[in-house]
Design an enzyme around this catalytic site. Structure first.
Site, short mmCIF file in Angstrom:
data_model
loop_
_atom_site.label_atom_id
_atom_site.label_comp_id
_atom_site.label_asym_id
_atom_site.label_seq_id
_atom_site.Cartn_x
_atom_site.Cartn_y
_atom_site.Cartn_z
NE ARG A 73 -1.66 2.57 2.74
CZ ARG A 73 -1.01 3.41 3.20
NH1 ARG A 73 -1.17 4.59 2.85
NH2 ARG A 73 -0.38 3.87 5.24
CG ASP A 74 3.13 4.43 2.86
OD1 ASP A 74 2.51 5.04 1.74
OD2 ASP A 74 3.95 4.53 3.81
CG HIS A 78 3.30 4.48 8.90
ND1 HIS A 78 2.72 3.56 8.35
CD2 HIS A 78 3.30 5.35 8.51
CE1 HIS A 78 3.01 3.53 6.71
NE2 HIS A 78 2.93 4.99 6.90
CG HIS A 117 7.40 7.79 6.03
ND1 HIS A 117 7.27 7.76 4.46
CD2 HIS A 117 6.38 7.71 6.17
CE1 HIS A 117 6.33 7.34 4.24
NE2 HIS A 117 5.26 7.01 5.31
CB CYS A 154 2.65 10.11 1.55
SG CYS A 154 0.93 11.25 1.96
CG ASN A 203 6.90 3.46 4.62
OD1 ASN A 203 5.83 3.21 3.48
ND2 ASN A 203 5.29 3.52 5.69
ZN ZN Z 1 3.18 6.04 4.72
#
Ligand code: ZN
Length: 308
Positions: free
Chosen positions: A16-17, A209, A211, A242, A251
């Site tokens: 996803r990310d 979460h 980065h 993002c 990430n």
């Molecule tokens: Zn993220």
């Protein structure tokens, strides 16, 4: 190596990310293959898809087809991300095990990311939360930009706590604190975790979460681990960014995180060698080397054992 000092659950967010801002669109088949490879590494949770408008994030289109195409491993929780009620409804219909719902702690960023106000995003949340719980789906909520906003600058701790409390009141079993733009430093991580823990109580799972935009991602993960966090998000090879946050880079890499946690004495249940193999496989789809370091340097002390 240290004796085990605790367990930290890893949520792999690469599908996803990791992919949501990639210039090259991964096909449905490639995304399915990535998720299936990850589900064989021992990672217990995968954020597989997001149910956003494909016109806004074409990389995340066909989420239903991806969910329908993967080979479900019963030991893995498959999560889907939603930013609004429509996305949450789609996630329920697609059969996710876990819905991850996001509210951003700063008004400007929430409006850019979610297309509406924080107030409306929370109102949407209240309307979908009971439906999600009734469907037997775990509700996990993320407070985006908890450590800083690319548009408004510093984010007030009270704003994060206020949103976290409302999310927990609506039934969230977990709160994830997201450093969406990779601006936090370790002391900030420890302080916010301590304060949010006091606000939401011990019965709620807490995660981060992170980065690695300013190279503090792993120091922050170490601070989170020693501050009693329950789960950490990471992406295979460190891929990602993002689409709505300027200059947001990847990430923290899952295999680098698992190596660090393992050697700090935390159990993650992940087979790091298998993760490294997935990173090397994924790298072929990118134009440049992935940011992950352990995939290049190898594990340690295993190399010493090889020489013995
Ligand atoms: Zn993220």
């Amino acid at each position: 190596m240290n004796a085990k000092v605790g367990t930290i659950e890893i949520c792999e967010v690469g599908p996803r990310d990791g992919l949501q801002s990639e210039p090259r669109l991964w096909s449905v088949e490639e995304r399915i293959e990535l998720i299936d490879k990850l589900s064989a590494t021992g990672v217990s949770r995968i954020e597989a898809v997001s149910f956003v408008n494909p016109k806004r994030v074409p990389q995340m289109g066909d989420a239903e087809a991806v969910m329908a195409g993967i080979t479900r491993n019963n030991a893995v929780i498959y999560a889907g991300l939603a930013l609004n009620a429509r996305g949450a409804d789609r996630a329920v219909d697609a059969g996710v095990d876990e819905l991850r719902y996001v509210v951003v702690a700063s008004e400007t960023f929430n409006q850019k990311n979610q297309g509406t106000t924080i107030e409306k995003t929370l109102a949407d949340y209240r309307s979908i939360a009971s439906r999600v719980r009734e469907a037997g789906i775990k509700l996990s909520c993320t407070v985006g930009a908890s450590f800083g906003c690319p548009f408004e600058g510093e984010v007030a701790t009270e704003d994060v706590i206020n949103i976290a409390n409302q999310l927990v009141d609506g039934g969230a079993l977990e709160i994830g604190l997201a450093d969406t733009i990779g601006a936090a430093v370790p002391t900030q991580i420890s302080n916010l975790i301590t304060k949010v823990r006091m606000a939401v109580g011990n019965g709620i799972g807490l995660g981060c979460h992170l980065h690695n935009t300013r190279n503090t991602g792993f120091a922050n993960a170490a601070a989170a681990a020693t501050s009693g966090i329950d789960f950490l998000d990471a992406s295979i090879g460190g891929i990602g960014g993002c689409p709505f946050a300027p200059q947001a880079t990847g990430n923290i890499a899952t295999e680098d995180l698992c190596f660090m946690l393992r050697n700090m004495g935390f159990a993650t249940g992940v087979d790091i060698e298998k993760l490294i193999a997935v990173s090397h496989w994924a790298e072929q789809f990118f134009d440049s080397p992935l940011p992950g370091q352990v995939m290049k340097a190898g594990l340690f002390p295993e190399v010493v054992n090889l020489k013995a």
